[in-house]
Design a protein around this motif. Structure first.
Motif, PDB file in Angstrom:
ATOM      1  N   SER A 146       1.221  -1.178   0.447  1.00 32.13           N
ATOM      2  CA  SER A 146       0.192  -0.095  -0.008  1.00 32.13           C
ATOM      3  C   SER A 146       1.634   1.601   0.139  1.00 32.13           C
ATOM      4  CB  SER A 146      -0.824  -0.201   1.194  1.00 32.13           C
ATOM      5  OG  SER A 146      -1.600   1.473   1.299  1.00 32.13           O
ATOM      6  N   ILE A 147       0.159   2.175  -0.551  1.00 29.60           N
ATOM      7  CA  ILE A 147       0.950   3.798  -1.016  1.00 29.60           C
ATOM      8  C   ILE A 147       0.377   4.997   0.180  1.00 29.60           C
ATOM      9  CG2 ILE A 147       2.407   3.230  -2.738  1.00 29.60           C
ATOM     10  CD1 ILE A 147       0.303   4.903  -3.889  1.00 29.60           C
ATOM     11  N   ASP A 148      -0.998   4.138   1.070  1.00 29.21           N
ATOM     12  CA  ASP A 148      -1.656   4.836   1.751  1.00 29.21           C
ATOM     13  C   ASP A 148      -1.437   4.972   2.912  1.00 29.21           C
ATOM     14  OD1 ASP A 148      -3.139   6.077  -0.971  1.00 29.21           O
ATOM     15  OD2 ASP A 148      -4.562   3.659  -0.630  1.00 29.21           O
ATOM     16  N   TYR A 150       5.060  -3.445  -5.718  1.00 27.18           N
ATOM     17  CA  TYR A 150       4.549  -2.941  -6.014  1.00 27.18           C
ATOM     18  C   TYR A 150       3.671  -3.947  -6.582  1.00 27.18           C
ATOM     19  CZ  TYR A 150       6.676   2.067  -5.914  1.00 27.18           C
ATOM     20  OH  TYR A 150       7.097   2.903  -5.341  1.00 27.18           O
ATOM     21  N   ASP A 198      -2.276  -3.182  -9.326  1.00 27.78           N
ATOM     22  CA  ASP A 198      -2.901  -2.396  -9.483  1.00 27.78           C
ATOM     23  C   ASP A 198      -2.890  -1.016  -8.869  1.00 27.78           C
ATOM     24  OD1 ASP A 198      -3.123  -2.584  -6.498  1.00 27.78           O
ATOM     25  OD2 ASP A 198      -5.066  -3.517  -5.751  1.00 27.78           O
ATOM     26  N   ILE A 199      -2.218  -0.832  -8.483  1.00 28.28           N
ATOM     27  CA  ILE A 199      -1.523   0.558  -8.581  1.00 28.28           C
ATOM     28  C   ILE A 199      -0.829   1.799  -9.264  1.00 28.28           C
ATOM     29  CG2 ILE A 199       1.132  -0.117  -8.953  1.00 28.28           C
ATOM     30  CD1 ILE A 199       2.316   1.911  -6.465  1.00 28.28           C
ATOM     31  N   GLY A 245      -1.527   6.535  -7.269  1.00 25.18           N
ATOM     32  CA  GLY A 245      -0.966   5.196  -7.621  1.00 25.18           C
ATOM     33  C   GLY A 245       0.247   5.976  -8.600  1.00 25.18           C
ATOM     34  N   ARG A 246      -0.375   6.323 -10.099  1.00 16.88           N
ATOM     35  CA  ARG A 246       0.719   6.415 -11.139  1.00 16.88           C
ATOM     36  C   ARG A 246       1.427   7.568 -10.989  1.00 16.88           C
ATOM     37  NH1 ARG A 246      -4.651   5.234 -13.634  1.00 16.88           N
ATOM     38  NH2 ARG A 246      -4.708   7.424 -14.490  1.00 16.88           N
ATOM     39  N   TRP A 270       2.903   8.506  -8.032  1.00 19.39           N
ATOM     40  CA  TRP A 270       3.658   8.053  -6.790  1.00 19.39           C
ATOM     41  C   TRP A 270       5.318   7.771  -7.913  1.00 19.39           C
ATOM     42  CZ3 TRP A 270       3.892   7.548  -1.260  1.00 19.39           C
ATOM     43  CH2 TRP A 270       4.876   6.883  -0.723  1.00 19.39           C
ATOM     44  N   VAL A 271       4.197   6.355  -8.557  1.00 13.64           N
ATOM     45  CA  VAL A 271       5.443   5.714  -9.285  1.00 13.64           C
ATOM     46  C   VAL A 271       6.180   6.198 -10.280  1.00 13.64           C
ATOM     47  CG1 VAL A 271       5.133   4.038 -10.876  1.00 13.64           C
ATOM     48  CG2 VAL A 271       4.117   3.219  -9.540  1.00 13.64           C
ATOM     49  N   VAL A 312       5.684  -4.542 -10.972  1.00 10.70           N
ATOM     50  CA  VAL A 312       4.544  -4.527 -10.285  1.00 10.70           C
ATOM     51  C   VAL A 312       4.231  -6.221 -10.202  1.00 10.70           C
ATOM     52  CG1 VAL A 312       4.141  -2.508 -10.690  1.00 10.70           C
ATOM     53  CG2 VAL A 312       4.107  -4.892 -12.008  1.00 10.70           C
TER      54      VAL A 312
END
Length: 285
Positions: A100-102, A130, A133-134, A140-141, A143-144, A156
């Motif tokens: 998760s990135i949240d 990752y 689904d990021i 998400g995109r 962040w990447v 991924v």
């Protein structure tokens, strides 16, 4: 007053005289710069102090095997300075597996800036797995992209093994409950356990999918069939390949017509029989 003589230049401190003739905006900038430098020093000192306290406090609550400390509880308030310390002392590679990135300690903004800066300076490499689904959301995109711009090596996976980060061979920071990004964190410094995490990461990273730069889709039919094999939705395939959903569906329909099949499962079997994809290709993504 009658007993006092006239004020001369010798009676006024040099910095006050300079202030009278300098630009107020420039003076404010200088004051802020001095304050920021002071804050950076204080933050570093406080991080060292927190880490020292953690070192003293963690061991009584640690899990042990044959008398050796394996898992050390990592309180939420200690995690950011500890991660900063580990990043600042890493010289080779950080292996990062994210669910998760949240949520979690890895979302601390100051640590993100520091880590990206050190990657950009070439202090170490960072490899990250990752979840697939990021790429399905703009945050998400974004962040990447930000980590890719810093120089991160990215892949991924449909199902990343868990959430953890390995700093050289010195430490692992992992969620205390396997594959639960909302769980507390633990610190691992046992060499054998670190080696096991490293082996798991390297195997997972090798089998994960490289992230395709946006707008640079591929026309490789074998790659498309492999993505279908993984059970990805058309929307995720479109995101991964950097093309439209309509393009993915058109290409799948064309492949099904070419092989004379009615279902996507049949397409996978036919592609394997004709050698388009390997029958023994592992799909533990």
């Amino acid at each position: 007053m009658s007993g006092e003589g006239p004020v001369t230049s010798k009676d006024v401190p040099p910095h006050e005289l300079e202030a009278l003739f300098s630009d107020p905006l420039e003076r404010l900038h200088k004051i802020l710069e001095r304050g920021e430098r002071h804050l950076e020093v204080r933050r570093a000192e406080l991080a060292d102090a927190r880490y020292a306290l953690f070192e003293l406090a963690a061991h009584p609550a640690a899990s042990t095997v044959r008398g050796q400390v394996v898992l050390e509880s990592l309180p939420a308030e200690v995690a950011p300075p500890l991660l900063r310390h580990l990043v600042d002392t890493t010289t080779t590679v950080v292996r990062n597996c994210a669910l998760s990135i949240d949520i979690g300690s890895g979302t601390d903004a100051e640590n993100i800036r520091n880590t990206q800066a050190r990657i950009g300076e070439g202090a170490f490499r960072q490899q990250t797995i990752y979840p697939m689904d990021i790429l399905d959301t703009e945050p998400g995109r974004a962040w990447v992209r930000s980590w890719a711009d810093a120089g991160e090596e990215q892949r991924v996976s449909l199902v990343p093994p868990s959430e953890f980060a390995i700093f050289d061979d010195q430490a692992v920071v992992a969620v205390a409950e396997w594959a639960n990004p909302a769980a507390d964190y633990v610190l691992i410094r046992d060499p054998m356990v670190i080696a096991a995490f490293t082996s798991l990461f390297d195997r997972s990273f090798a089998r994960a999918l490289p992230i395709t730069p946006e707008g640079h889709g591929t026309d490789d039919d074998a790659e498309l069939v492999r993505l279908l094999e993984l059970g990805l939705k058309d929307e995720s395939i479109a995101r991964y390949l950097g093309c439209s959903l309509r393009t993915v569906r058109r290409r799948v329909a064309q492949l099904m017509d070419r092989y004379g099949v009615q279902t996507r499962f049949q397409l996978g079997v036919a592609a394997a029989r004709t050698g388009l994809v390997a029958l023994d290709r592992s799909t533990d993504r």
